[in-house]
Design an enzyme around this catalytic site. Structure first.
Site, PDB file in Angstrom:
ATOM      1  CE  LYS A 217       7.919  -9.122 -36.812  1.00  0.00           C
ATOM      2  NZ  LYS A 217       8.970  -9.072 -37.858  1.00  0.00           N
TER       3      LYS A 217
HETATM    4  C1  LIG Z   1       8.968  -9.810 -39.012  1.00  0.00           C
HETATM    5  C2  LIG Z   1       9.802  -9.365 -40.160  1.00  0.00           C
HETATM    6  C3  LIG Z   1       9.605  -9.860 -41.479  1.00  0.00           C
HETATM    7  C4  LIG Z   1       8.590 -10.945 -41.794  1.00  0.00           C
HETATM    8  O1  LIG Z   1       7.270 -10.492 -41.670  1.00  0.00           O
HETATM    9  P1  LIG Z   1       6.057 -11.539 -41.576  1.00  0.00           P
HETATM   10  O2  LIG Z   1       4.886 -10.731 -41.234  1.00  0.00           O
HETATM   11  O3  LIG Z   1       6.433 -12.514 -40.497  1.00  0.00           O
HETATM   12  O4  LIG Z   1       5.953 -12.214 -42.905  1.00  0.00           O
HETATM   13  C5  LIG Z   1      10.387  -9.341 -42.505  1.00  0.00           C
HETATM   14  N1  LIG Z   1      11.338  -8.418 -42.266  1.00  0.00           N
HETATM   15  C6  LIG Z   1      11.563  -7.922 -41.018  1.00  0.00           C
HETATM   16  C7  LIG Z   1      12.642  -6.919 -40.825  1.00  0.00           C
HETATM   17  C8  LIG Z   1      10.814  -8.377 -39.926  1.00  0.00           C
HETATM   18  O5  LIG Z   1      11.051  -7.900 -38.696  1.00  0.00           O
END
Ligand SMILES: *Cc1c(COP(=O)(O)O)cnc(C)c1O
Length: 475
Positions: free
Chosen positions: A117
């Site tokens: 993120k």
């Molecule tokens: C947010 C997240 C996901 C999922 O990603 P999306 O964009 O919501 O599909 C997967 N793995 C981790 C470690 C995350 O923080």
């Protein structure tokens, strides 16, 4: 470039109009009115740009196709300031690591909070500061987190002018590492609020504040949730960077497997493919909360109740509905806003589900758009983490393990398969120890963070209390 809503509102908006907004006024999500097309010549130019000038230059090239209301020199400077080896650990920013045969991992988790993120949120922090400064405005970001999103938002916004972050989280429910990451921030514009309750209580408080339109306007309340278009756009870049590392010629195709929850990450892959990136398959990997796998295998999209949503060892994928999925369905339905509204605005509200199994659109998802899916359980996760560690000497996190498990079921001869690594194992140490009997490596800058002083306010799950807190800290 103008932006429209997935539910039919076509009043055109520019990038900066929607940067600080959430949903479109008709309840839909914003998308560009068309996807810019990348031809062979551009792809070659970008390949050279990435290898010679780096990730920030590639980001600038891609972003400038979608952003026409920030002067090019400013946008370039924002990209250069965001994607540095100081912040992301390597010059490549998203290096590929080889696992076996045609299987690769793309490292997206070397940013400040060790989850992918950061790739988008770090850019968002700089974009927010820039745009708020230009307008002479302020923004108070109010959010709820059970871990990854909240910390990524705080590390992106810390010290930024014009922005404050009020982040609620359920008291005592995050891992000690996650608590330490967030609560040790001492920046004046970051406020951690530990709520006596569960994650849903936090989310309900945030919703209640946002639904009080007078309060929202007076105190300039905003969000940074996963439906923000700028976050999605930032994620498109690393699909191109992964492709340029895995191939030498534009005639080659690659596939991606994406550990998925809210469908934001893989939706960015879809957009890259729509622009002309040579992608064979986009494989959606889910955990036990298999809303998305169910859709791609049966054509039925059925949201879960919170009671029906399991707590798993890949918690960032524990979703009851996939908030970005509407964007993909809009494309799938030939960008028909009225039909998208009938499904997401009406059927889903009424029945909690819709069924596309008898529609051409469902076949298109696989045949035209290259989507496939699979799911992974706690037992699969443990086995994959153990196997990857024993055979390759590499520790992977629980979410990435879900991706590797599903990727292995979708390999095609001659097509590199890139699994997106969405977090580092240290964030989920307990499961790693369960799988391998060993503690995961801890990057040097995180040694001893659990012992740092903490800055957090404990609060009852009470809307009045959080409003008073915001008012008191907005002076
Ligand atoms: C947010 C997240 C996901 C999922 O990603 P999306 O964009 O919501 O599909 C997967 N793995 C981790 C470690 C995350 O923080």
């Amino acid at each position: 470039m103008k932006y429209i809503s997935t539910r039919g509102d076509k009043s055109p908006k520019h990038f900066c109009d929607i940067l600080l907004e959430g949903l479109a006024p008709d309840g839909g999500l914003y998308l560009p009115e068309s996807y810019p097309q990348v031809n062979d010549e551009t792809l070659s130019r970008w390949r050279v740009a990435y290898h010679n000038q780096g990730y920030a230059e590639l980001a600038f090239e891609i972003l400038s196709l979608y952003i026409d209301d920030i002067p090019a020199a400013d946008l370039k400077a924002l990209c250069a300031k965001t994607y540095t080896s100081e912040v992301f650990g390597t010059g490549e920013i998203v290096p590929l690591r080889h696992l076996e045969n045609n299987l690769w991992l793309e490292a997206l988790s070397n940013g400040p909070t060790l989850a992918f993120k950061d790739m988008a949120m770090q850019l968002l922090g700089n974009l927010f500061e820039y745009e708020l400064g230009r307008r002479g405005e302020e923004l108070n970001i109010l959010g709820a987190t059970s871990g990854d999103t909240g910390s990524a938002a705080e590390y992106a916004m810390r010290g930024k002018k014009g922005v404050r972050v009020f982040m609620t989280s359920p008291f005592g429910r995050m891992s000690p590492f996650q608590q330490a990451q967030m609560f040790s921030l001492m920046d004046d514009n970051i406020f951690n609020i530990a709520v006596d309750g569960v994650f849903d209580d936090c989310q309900d408080m945030v919703k209640a504040v946002s639904n009080d339109l007078d309060f929202k306007r007076q105190y300039r309340i905003g969000t940074v949730n996963s439906i923000n278009w700028a976050r999605l756009l930032a994620q498109v870049v690393y699909y191109f960077a992964g492709y340029f590392q895995a191939t030498e010629l534009n005639t080659q195709k690659v596939s991606f497997t994406v550990p998925s929850g809210n469908f934001g990450n893989v939706c960015a892959g879809h957009i890259a493919r729509m622009m002309g990136l040579p992608v064979a398959k986009l494989v959606v990997a889910t955990n036990e909360n298999d809303v998305l796998d169910e859709f791609f295998t049966t054509g039925v999209y059925r949201v879960r109740t919170s009671a029906d949503t399991q707590e798993t060892s890949s918690p960032s994928m524990d979703i009851s509905k996939a908030s970005n999925f509407e964007r993909f369905v809009f494309d799938l339905l030939g960008r028909d806003g009225a039909r998208t509204k009938a499904l997401f605005g009406d059927a889903l509200q009424r029945d909690g589900r819709f069924d596309l199994s008898q529609h051409q659109a469902f076949n298109d998802a696989r045949l035209r758009y290259g989507f496939e899916s699979g799911k992974s359980t706690h037992a699969d996760r443990l086995a994959t983490i153990k196997d990857t560690f024993e055979r390759h000497g590499m520790m992977i996190d629980t979410h990435t393990a879900d991706g590797v498990k599903v990727a292995l079921e979708h390999l095609q001869a001659g097509v590199p398969m890139i699994v997106l690594e969405t977090a580092l194992p240290i964030k989920f140490a307990q499961t790693i120890v369960e799988a391998t009997g060993q503690e995961p490596d801890r990057p040097a800058k995180f040694i001893g963070i659990e012992a740092l002083p903490k800055r957090v306010t404990r609060m009852a799950a009470d809307v009045g209390a959080i409003k008073a807190f915001i008012v008191a800290h907005c002076q």
